[in-house]
Design a protein around this motif. Structure first.
Motif, PDB file in Angstrom:
ATOM      1  N   ASN A   1     -14.692  26.161   7.969  1.00 17.99           N
ATOM      2  CA  ASN A   1     -15.174  27.534   8.017  1.00 17.99           C
ATOM      3  C   ASN A   1     -16.698  27.512   8.007  1.00 17.99           C
ATOM      4  O   ASN A   1     -17.298  26.883   7.156  1.00 17.99           O
TER       5      ASN A   1
ATOM      6  N   ASN B   1      -3.493  24.343  -0.286  1.00 19.10           N
ATOM      7  CA  ASN B   1      -3.179  24.341   1.140  1.00 19.10           C
ATOM      8  C   ASN B   1      -2.070  25.351   1.392  1.00 19.10           C
ATOM      9  O   ASN B   1      -1.064  25.354   0.681  1.00 19.10           O
TER      10      ASN B   1
ATOM     11  N   SER C   1     -11.146  25.573   5.296  1.00 14.77           N
ATOM     12  CA  SER C   1     -10.885  25.228   6.696  1.00 14.77           C
ATOM     13  C   SER C   1      -9.603  25.904   7.156  1.00 14.77           C
ATOM     14  O   SER C   1      -8.754  26.287   6.364  1.00 14.77           O
ATOM     15  N   TYR C   2      -9.515  26.039   8.485  1.00 18.18           N
ATOM     16  CA  TYR C   2      -8.334  26.638   9.092  1.00 18.18           C
ATOM     17  C   TYR C   2      -7.951  25.786  10.291  1.00 18.18           C
ATOM     18  O   TYR C   2      -8.778  25.567  11.183  1.00 18.18           O
TER      19      TYR C   2
ATOM     20  N   ASP D   1      -0.181  26.527  11.145  1.00 19.30           N
ATOM     21  CA  ASP D   1      -1.517  25.995  10.900  1.00 19.30           C
ATOM     22  C   ASP D   1      -1.798  25.966   9.405  1.00 19.30           C
ATOM     23  O   ASP D   1      -1.378  26.849   8.668  1.00 19.30           O
TER      24      ASP D   1
ATOM     25  N   ILE E   1      -4.166  26.292   6.233  1.00 21.36           N
ATOM     26  CA  ILE E   1      -5.377  26.907   5.704  1.00 21.36           C
ATOM     27  C   ILE E   1      -5.678  26.192   4.394  1.00 21.36           C
ATOM     28  O   ILE E   1      -4.822  26.114   3.523  1.00 21.36           O
TER      29      ILE E   1
ATOM     30  N   ILE F   1     -12.060  30.608   2.384  1.00 22.80           N
ATOM     31  CA  ILE F   1     -11.375  29.636   3.227  1.00 22.80           C
ATOM     32  C   ILE F   1     -12.318  28.456   3.422  1.00 22.80           C
ATOM     33  O   ILE F   1     -13.475  28.632   3.797  1.00 22.80           O
TER      34      ILE F   1
ATOM     35  N   ASP G   1       0.314  28.840   7.559  1.00 25.01           N
ATOM     36  CA  ASP G   1       0.542  30.195   8.051  1.00 25.01           C
ATOM     37  C   ASP G   1       1.785  30.240   8.939  1.00 25.01           C
ATOM     38  O   ASP G   1       2.460  29.228   9.145  1.00 25.01           O
TER      39      ASP G   1
END
Length: 74
Positions: A73, A47, A67-68, A54, A56, A65, A50
């Motif tokens: 994704n 994990n 999920s974001y 958030d 990522i 990726i 950013d």
């Protein structure tokens, strides 16, 4: 090139960039094996938060990726 092809290439470049950055952080010791976890499929995951705060979720094994900001994704 179609817009879908452009989107796919753009996502691939982002994935490559993130994996490269993770590798750099491992080299410098900023992250280590303890920062990773294994998902149900046995993939190595990490994990990352950013600059906007958030999360990522990055599948290091697959280099993509997952999920974001809570969105899977596609």
């Amino acid at each position: 090139m179609t817009p879908e092809e452009e989107k796919k290439i753009h996502k691939q470049l982002i994935d490559i960039s993130i994996k490269s950055h993770i590798q750099s952080l491992m080299t410098t010791g900023d992250i280590d094996e303890a920062d990773f976890y294994t998902n149900a499929d046995g993939d190595k995951m990490i994990n990352i938060t950013d600059q906007a705060g958030d999360v990522i979720v990055f599948n290091y094994t697959k280099g993509t990726i997952y999920s974001y900001a809570g969105r899977l994704n596609d």
